[in-house]
Write a protein that holds these residues in place. Structure first.
Motif, mmCIF file in Angstrom:
data_model
loop_
_atom_site.group_PDB
_atom_site.id
_atom_site.type_symbol
_atom_site.label_atom_id
_atom_site.label_comp_id
_atom_site.label_asym_id
_atom_site.label_seq_id
_atom_site.Cartn_x
_atom_site.Cartn_y
_atom_site.Cartn_z
ATOM 1 N N SER A 99 0.837 -1.187 0.000
ATOM 2 C CA SER A 99 0.000 0.000 0.000
ATOM 3 C C SER A 99 0.879 1.246 0.000
ATOM 4 O O SER A 99 2.099 1.152 0.170
ATOM 5 C CB SER A 99 -0.908 -0.004 1.233
ATOM 6 N N PRO A 100 0.309 2.445 -0.157
ATOM 7 C CA PRO A 100 1.119 3.672 -0.127
ATOM 8 C C PRO A 100 1.885 3.878 1.167
ATOM 9 O O PRO A 100 2.862 4.627 1.184
ATOM 10 C CB PRO A 100 0.075 4.775 -0.330
ATOM 11 N N ILE A 109 7.182 2.207 -1.561
ATOM 12 C CA ILE A 109 7.519 3.478 -2.202
ATOM 13 C C ILE A 109 6.939 3.546 -3.604
ATOM 14 O O ILE A 109 6.636 4.625 -4.116
ATOM 15 C CB ILE A 109 9.040 3.690 -2.237
ATOM 16 N N HIS A 110 6.767 2.403 -4.243
ATOM 17 C CA HIS A 110 6.212 2.385 -5.594
ATOM 18 C C HIS A 110 4.716 2.700 -5.570
ATOM 19 O O HIS A 110 4.223 3.462 -6.406
ATOM 20 C CB HIS A 110 6.469 1.026 -6.233
ATOM 21 N N ALA A 111 3.999 2.128 -4.601
ATOM 22 C CA ALA A 111 2.580 2.451 -4.460
ATOM 23 C C ALA A 111 2.399 3.902 -4.038
ATOM 24 O O ALA A 111 1.466 4.576 -4.480
ATOM 25 C CB ALA A 111 1.924 1.513 -3.455
ATOM 26 N N ARG A 112 3.297 4.418 -3.178
ATOM 27 C CA ARG A 112 3.213 5.827 -2.778
ATOM 28 C C ARG A 112 3.445 6.743 -3.977
ATOM 29 O O ARG A 112 2.769 7.778 -4.113
ATOM 30 C CB ARG A 112 4.244 6.101 -1.687
ATOM 31 N N ARG A 113 4.363 6.371 -4.859
ATOM 32 C CA ARG A 113 4.616 7.188 -6.054
ATOM 33 C C ARG A 113 3.395 7.230 -6.957
ATOM 34 O O ARG A 113 3.043 8.292 -7.494
ATOM 35 C CB ARG A 113 5.824 6.638 -6.810
ATOM 36 N N TRP A 139 -5.546 -1.423 -15.790
ATOM 37 C CA TRP A 139 -6.224 -2.643 -16.206
ATOM 38 C C TRP A 139 -6.361 -3.653 -15.074
ATOM 39 O O TRP A 139 -7.221 -4.521 -15.118
ATOM 40 C CB TRP A 139 -5.469 -3.301 -17.371
ATOM 41 N N ILE A 140 -5.505 -3.567 -14.070
ATOM 42 C CA ILE A 140 -5.554 -4.524 -12.974
ATOM 43 C C ILE A 140 -4.982 -3.848 -11.734
ATOM 44 O O ILE A 140 -4.040 -3.055 -11.824
ATOM 45 C CB ILE A 140 -4.754 -5.801 -13.323
ATOM 46 N N SER A 141 -5.573 -4.121 -10.583
ATOM 47 C CA SER A 141 -5.112 -3.506 -9.345
ATOM 48 C C SER A 141 -5.455 -4.418 -8.179
ATOM 49 O O SER A 141 -6.132 -5.444 -8.337
ATOM 50 C CB SER A 141 -5.736 -2.119 -9.144
ATOM 51 N N GLN A 142 -4.981 -4.027 -6.989
ATOM 52 C CA GLN A 142 -5.254 -4.819 -5.795
ATOM 53 C C GLN A 142 -6.705 -4.711 -5.345
ATOM 54 O O GLN A 142 -7.207 -5.600 -4.665
ATOM 55 C CB GLN A 142 -4.332 -4.370 -4.660
ATOM 56 N N LEU A 143 -7.375 -3.637 -5.714
ATOM 57 C CA LEU A 143 -8.782 -3.485 -5.362
ATOM 58 C C LEU A 143 -9.619 -4.449 -6.184
ATOM 59 O O LEU A 143 -9.580 -4.436 -7.418
ATOM 60 C CB LEU A 143 -9.237 -2.044 -5.614
ATOM 61 N N ASP A 170 0.457 -2.047 -15.293
ATOM 62 C CA ASP A 170 -0.414 -0.900 -15.509
ATOM 63 C C ASP A 170 -1.665 -1.067 -14.657
ATOM 64 O O ASP A 170 -2.497 -1.938 -14.937
ATOM 65 C CB ASP A 170 -0.775 -0.787 -16.995
ATOM 66 N N ASP A 171 -1.784 -0.237 -13.609
ATOM 67 C CA ASP A 171 -2.937 -0.387 -12.720
ATOM 68 C C ASP A 171 -4.221 0.142 -13.329
ATOM 69 O O ASP A 171 -5.261 0.140 -12.655
ATOM 70 C CB ASP A 171 -2.672 0.302 -11.381
#
Length: 557
Positions: free
Chosen positions: A418-419, A423-427, A479-483, A476-477
């Motif tokens: 998560s953010p 650091i990648h999710a925060r970015r 098209w697909i994400s954790q949600l 690429d979020d």
């Protein structure tokens, strides 16, 4: 003068290539065997092996039983689905990500069907058998009867993976005029309309191992948002249910024996004995006591909120002091509960909004004011109130995002990415925030308001699959994400790159567009990830078409 050839040699000699570790899994296993990791990094190092074990084969349009696929249990042992008539829960045993090795060991390529990968007879055989190879039906549990139907998007698993909670609804007859006091049970009750239709709801607690309905709780003539668990929240053994119509929070305890025990009811009263004390001390006639809709007092939960704001004004935390509370009193009394979330077993995060927003009479709910309230159920105190444009609340959400969205954070080590932990999710979040700020009619205030609309977060709505970990893979979020929500289906395979090398590691193919779609129809796809094995299911819906694809690991030959 510098010689061009020698200068080029010096430039070549000055290049410093970034060293990449070997991508061979045998080398990684040998390195783990002989090396010594820094204390506290074992789980992170072990998780890196998922970069070698990836779902590298997509099987399109799999034949499946007549049911709606739902979700894996948190321990990965069970998979649940809902029958087409939405009256039964089907429980499957997951047999492991290598269960279909005998079917796919001679397949070439990474997509089935594909030209040159196998014959049409082999394709038909794989599509017909692949579902039963991975998922073996264990129980079919009849849950509802008559016109009562299960909600396809409602399910909550207990921490141990033993029980699952599902919900059903039953539409009422249109003639409810004679049941006035069943609709309006307290002074906070909402007025139904065409968009807020009252129904009868039932919550079921089902044992996944035995396939038995252990307990059920009914809510008559009410409004509970079951889709995506918006009106339910489970944290540990505590279950909170929000009755939007009656503006009441029902809190239950899930016992180890599989029963739902009523713990408390929050709304008109906050303590269990408040109603008894009120009936003994009130001067109101008994007839009016039995009709809470005629109460002249303020709802107890709302009273806690107003007291907190008044004390904050006295301490100088509100501009204009206590006058601000008096000026806003009518607006405060008009606020209604719209969502809730359990932060832990004692604290609730509540969202208050105007009645027009809660009842969907306002077409733009994101542009209306709202309040976020942190409430302690044990002490019945409000310990925090934030506006929908609060920079402080946004900072808390960014720094402690795992605590908001991950209900299993208190269990075994997990990597939610998560953010607040990546650091990648925060970015990615900061880029989205910047986009909102610089957009037309945007700004800092609008960006904060937009980002806080995700609070409170629905329970168990984020996947902790390692293949969605931003520290391991980049993708690429869009098209697909954790949600776990349906997204627009991509026309091309979704590519996953390793984070450390940037190399393409695997693709998820959901299939090409088979026919031209009308402008009003969209191709939507939902991904169902196994918690830790290289196995996932994509469910694609186009108009009335319902297709299922399996994405599995094929052992290289």
């Amino acid at each position: 003068m510098i010689d061009g050839q020698s200068g080029g040699l010096e430039a070549d000699a000055g290049l410093q290539w970034r060293p990449f570790k070997s991508q061979n899994i045998v080398h990684d296993l040998r390195r783990r065997e002989i090396s010594h990791d820094i204390r506290g990094t074992y789980f992170n190092r072990a998780r890196c092996f998922y970069q070698q074990l990836v779902p590298n084969l997509s099987i399109l349009n799999v034949e499946k039983p007549p049911c709606y696929l739902r979700k894996f249990s948190p321990d990965g042992k069970f998979f649940i689905a809902i029958s087409y008539d939405q009256t039964s829960i089907e429980i499957f045993d997951f047999l492991g990500s290598e269960a279909a090795g005998d079917l796919t060991k001679r397949i070439k390529g990474d997509v089935i069907p594909n030209e040159g990968s196998c014959t049409s007879k082999q394709v038909a055989q794989i599509k017909m058998k692949i579902f039963s190879k991975f998922l073996q039906r264990k129980h079919v549990v009849r849950v509802t009867f008559g016109e009562e139907v299960l909600n396809r998007e409602c399910s909550l698993f207990t921490d141990d993976g033993r029980y699952v909670i599902v919900g059903s609804s039953h539409q009422l007859n249109e003639d409810v005029a004679s049941r006035y006091y069943d609709i309006y049970r307290n002074i906070e009750s909402l007025t139904p309309n065409s968009k807020l239709v009252l129904e009868d709801y039932t919550l079921f607690l089902i044992d996944l191992k035995t396939g038995v309905v252990c307990d059920r709780k009914q809510f008559k003539m009410d409004k509970i948002y079951l889709s995506h668990n918006q009106g339910l929240c489970l944290y540990g053994s505590v279950l909170a249910v929000l009755s939007v119509q009656q503006q009441t929070i029902h809190v239950f305890k899930v016992s180890p024996q599989g029963t739902l025990i009523q713990a408390r009811t929050i709304g008109r009263f906050c303590y269990d004995d408040d109603e008894f004390f009120y009936s003994q001390t009130s001067q109101v006639p008994m007839r009016q006591l039995n009709r809470p809709y005629t109460d002249k007092t303020i709802n107890s939960l709302k009273h806690r909120l107003i007291v907190y704001l008044y004390r904050a004004a006295l301490n100088g935390h509100l501009e204009n002091g206590t006058r601000a509370v008096h000026w806003a009193m009518e607006d405060l009394l008009a606020l209604r509960l719209s969502k809730l979330q359990l932060l832990d077993e004692s604290h609730l995060l509540l969202k208050y909004a105007m009645e027009e927003v809660v009842t969907f009479r306002n077409g733009q709910p994101n542009n209306t004011p709202s309040l976020f309230v942190v409430y302690n159920m044990d002490t019945t105190e409000v310990i925090g109130v934030y506006e929908h444009t609060s920079p402080e609340l946004l900072e808390i959400m960014e720094n402690f995002h795992d605590h908001f969205r991950n209900s299993w954070l208190h269990l075994q080590p997990q990597f939610p990415s998560s953010p607040s932990s990546s650091i990648h999710a925060r970015r990615i979040q900061q880029m989205f925030k910047t986009t909102l700020i610089v957009a037309k009619n945007g700004g800092q205030r609008e960006a904060i308001s937009r980002m806080l609309t995700q609070l409170p977060i629905s329970a168990q709505s984020y996947s902790c699959s390692p293949y969605l970990d931003h520290a391991l893979f980049s993708y690429d979020d869009k098209w697909i994400s954790q949600l776990e929500r349906p997204k627009t289906c991509s026309d091309h395979p979704i590519r996953f790159f390793t984070r450390d090398t940037g190399m393409l590691r695997f693709c998820i193919d959901t299939g090409p567009v088979e026919r031209q779609l009308a402008p009003t129809h969209r191709r939507l796809v939902a991904f169902l990830f196994h918690p830790f094995e290289p196995f996932m299911i994509s469910v694609q819906r186009t108009a009335t078409d319902y297709k299922v694809n399996f994405h599995i690991r094929k052992i290289p030959t």
